[in-house]
Enzyme design. Structure first.
Site, PDB file in Angstrom:
ATOM      1  N   ASP A  40       0.804  -1.219   0.000  1.00 56.33           N
ATOM      2  CA  ASP A  40       0.000   0.000   0.000  1.00 56.33           C
ATOM      3  C   ASP A  40       0.837   1.270   0.000  1.00 56.33           C
ATOM      4  O   ASP A  40       0.303   2.379   0.049  1.00 56.33           O
ATOM      5  CB  ASP A  40      -0.949   0.013   1.202  1.00 56.33           C
ATOM      6  CG  ASP A  40      -0.227   0.064   2.535  1.00 56.33           C
ATOM      7  OD1 ASP A  40       1.022  -0.076   2.537  1.00 56.33           O
ATOM      8  OD2 ASP A  40      -0.897   0.245   3.573  1.00 56.33           O
ATOM      9  N   LYS A 195      13.615  39.003 -14.076  1.00 58.07           N
ATOM     10  CA  LYS A 195      12.486  38.296 -14.673  1.00 58.07           C
ATOM     11  C   LYS A 195      11.208  38.651 -13.928  1.00 58.07           C
ATOM     12  O   LYS A 195      11.221  39.032 -12.754  1.00 58.07           O
ATOM     13  CB  LYS A 195      12.702  36.784 -14.635  1.00 58.07           C
ATOM     14  CG  LYS A 195      12.684  36.179 -13.231  1.00 58.07           C
ATOM     15  CD  LYS A 195      12.917  34.679 -13.248  1.00 58.07           C
ATOM     16  CE  LYS A 195      12.903  34.126 -11.820  1.00 58.07           C
ATOM     17  NZ  LYS A 195      13.201  32.684 -11.765  1.00 58.07           N
ATOM     18  N   GLY A 228      13.460  26.428 -16.976  1.00 55.43           N
ATOM     19  CA  GLY A 228      12.935  27.523 -17.781  1.00 55.43           C
ATOM     20  C   GLY A 228      13.711  28.807 -17.589  1.00 55.43           C
ATOM     21  O   GLY A 228      14.058  29.494 -18.563  1.00 55.43           O
TER      22      GLY A 228
END
Length: 314
Positions: A40, A195, A228
């Site tokens: 599990d 940014k 990115g």
């Protein structure tokens, strides 16, 4: 490496490869531990040797998924119940560290929560490297030995990179202090990428603050996740006249599509440490080990010696 106190080093599943190299540097065997997993998804931890009265060093980075953190907590609980003298957590990468403050209403501060959980589980000391934010050390009520990958990176820079034309850059303003410390130590100039983004992992706009014309740029960062930011910064450097761009980052989180983005980017090389395993390799990656750094920190902790000389730059 000799020590004055009896100690043992154990590892969770995720960091076994690094713990073996740490023990090799220390000249000691890796402790025997069995981790059983059930159908599990639960698992149990059992020390297959006596740890009574020993200083126990538990090596496990807590990068997601949360099994890595849970495994460490069970290792700590088992050590406490087995009468270990002290439990020292060795987290080459401290996961959840990017959630270190309330940057908007009604959010959790996961880094503080993880620190509290480790404290309750019985941690007596933390050895970690390149926290995403230095103030996370203050989330703990126990001593924190905060190591820096710069100890390893600087040798590589001085022996491998073209220093005469080198320029240090940070892919975002949050890393300005780190990049500035590298630039000052090496005596080279620095530029900043600014940014803006509306949500995580998606950049709206990026611009370079400074002149990169005909420079060999080295981007400095602590974490590469989807890549990115780092790839956009590299492409921007080339577009602004840089001669070459490399990146040097402490922790290779490298979530998809990071590897493919790096392969397609203007980066000629990206250098990581082995703080966490990097399975899906990009051909541009170069992995440096931090095992000797952590081994020396463990030795000094055992001998009650200062570790400040390990801090080349922060």
């Amino acid at each position: 490496m000799s020590t004055n106190k009896p100690f043992l080093v154990f590892s969770g599943t995720n960091s076994l490869y690094l713990a073996e190299k740490i023990c090799e540097s220390l000249g000691c065997p890796l402790g025997k531990m069995i981790i059983n997993r059930f159908a599990d998804g639960e698992f149990s931890v059992w020390y297959d040797e006596s740890i009574r009265g020993k200083d126990v060093f538990l090596v496990q980075s807590t990068n997601p998924n949360s099994d890595n953190l849970m495994e460490l907590l069970l290792m700590m609980d088992a050590a406490k119940r087995a009468s270990a003298n002290s439990i020292i957590a060795v987290l080459p990468y401290f996961g959840w560290a990017r959630q270190d403050r309330k940057d908007k209403p009604r959010v959790s501060i996961a880094a503080k929560l993880v620190a509290d959980i480790l404290g309750v589980a019985g941690i007596k000391r933390l050895i970690t490297m390149d926290l995403h934010a230095d103030q996370i050390q203050g989330f703990f009520d126990v001593p924190v030995d905060h190591l820096y990958a710069s100890t390893v990176f600087l040798d590589y820079i001085k022996n491998t990179l073209p220093l005469d034309n080198l320029l240090i850059a940070t892919p975002d303003v949050g890393g300005t202090k780190r990049a500035n410390n590298y630039a000052k130590h090496l005596g080279v100039p620095m530029v900043i990428c600014h940014k803006s983004r509306q949500k995580a992992n998606e950049i709206d706009e990026m611009r370079v603050i400074g002149d990169v014309t005909d420079k060999d740029v080295l981007l400095i960062d602590d974490i590469v996740d989807t890549a990115g930011t780092i790839t956009k910064a590299a492409d921007l450097m080339i577009a602004n006249g840089a001669r070459s761009v490399r990146a040097m980052c402490s922790h290779a989180v490298m979530s998809d599509p990071a590897s493919s983005l790096i392969d397609k980017s203007a980066l000629s090389e990206i250098i990581f440490t082995d703080s966490i395993p990097y399975h899906v390799k990009t051909k541009k990656a170069n992995i440096l080990t931090v095992s000797s750094l952590f081994a020396e920190a463990i030795r000094r902790v055992c001998n009650d010696e200062s570790i400040s000389s390990l801090y080349t730059i922060k």
